[in-house]
Design an enzyme around this catalytic site. Structure first.
Site, PDB file in Angstrom:
ATOM      1  N   ILE A   1       0.844  -1.196   0.000  1.00  0.00           N
ATOM      2  CA  ILE A   1       0.000   0.000   0.000  1.00  0.00           C
ATOM      3  C   ILE A   1       0.880   1.247   0.000  1.00  0.00           C
ATOM      4  CG2 ILE A   1      -1.636   1.299   1.448  1.00  0.00           C
ATOM      5  CD1 ILE A   1      -2.826  -1.091  -0.126  1.00  0.00           C
TER       6      ILE A   1
ATOM      7  N   GLU B   1      -7.539   6.874   8.023  1.00  0.00           N
ATOM      8  CA  GLU B   1      -7.357   8.272   7.603  1.00  0.00           C
ATOM      9  C   GLU B   1      -6.535   8.233   6.322  1.00  0.00           C
ATOM     10  OE1 GLU B   1      -5.079   9.083  10.977  1.00  0.00           O
ATOM     11  OE2 GLU B   1      -6.773   9.178  12.332  1.00  0.00           O
TER      12      GLU B   1
END
Length: 181
Positions: free
Chosen positions: A97, A122
């Protein structure tokens, strides 16, 4: 000390760590992989205020994915619901990621003993990137605690994120300020 895969399995069997849904193939040597849920959120306003309840709107990630862009801030949620009754859980992004330029948390990577919920992410990105519901997004790492816990998170009267949910949760910082008279 970080829990090993065997110790995580032992704690799951003992009920001190709960992961729903649980998939043995997601257990790494010393972490458990979690996945992006099917709902994202954005704040309604471009300017946020820490003293007020900043509203958000939700949207489902379509099967063809959702394009995230650097100029926006997104709230996501893990597909997995977790409970941690004896250890401190840390949520970190997976290296795959990170290599896509996706950050899954700004400051909220650590949970408390007694945290029982999905994890709000977030999400910000360095360049446009398409994401998909169900994709691996992070990994939970569990740390041992030294000493007795007097008040676990799920028993704190002041805890703001105890309501079980399947959607991202906006900031509740406004609850920290005294009410205006």
């Amino acid at each position: 000390m970080i829990l090993s895969d065997k110790k995580i399995l032992d704690e799951i069997k003992a009920g001190s760590i709960v992961i729903e849904p649980y998939d043995r193939s997601c257990l790494g040597s010393n972490s458990y992989d979690v996945h992006l849920g099917d709902t994202l959120a954005e704040y309604d306003e471009d300017v946020l205020d820490a003293r007020v309840h900043n509203k958000i709107h939700y949207f489902k990630i379509p099967p063809e994915g959702k394009l995230l862009v650097p100029a926006r801030f997104y709230l996501g949620v893990t597909h997995e619901y977790t409970e941690t009754h004896k250890h401190v859980p840390f949520l970190e992004g997976k290296s795959s990621i990170g290599r896509l330029g996706i950050d899954i948390h700004s400051t909220a990577g650590k949970g408390d003993v007694g945290y029982c919920n999905t994890w709000t992410l977030e999400i910000s990105v360095k360049q446009p990137v398409r994401v998909y519901a169900g994709m691996p997004i992070g990994q939970l790492i569990y740390f041992e605690v030294s000493g007795e816990i007097l008040t676990p998170y799920n028993k704190k009267k002041s805890a703001k994120y105890n309501t079980r949910n399947t959607k991202p949760v906006e900031t509740m910082m406004w609850k920290n300020f005294p009410k205006k008279k």
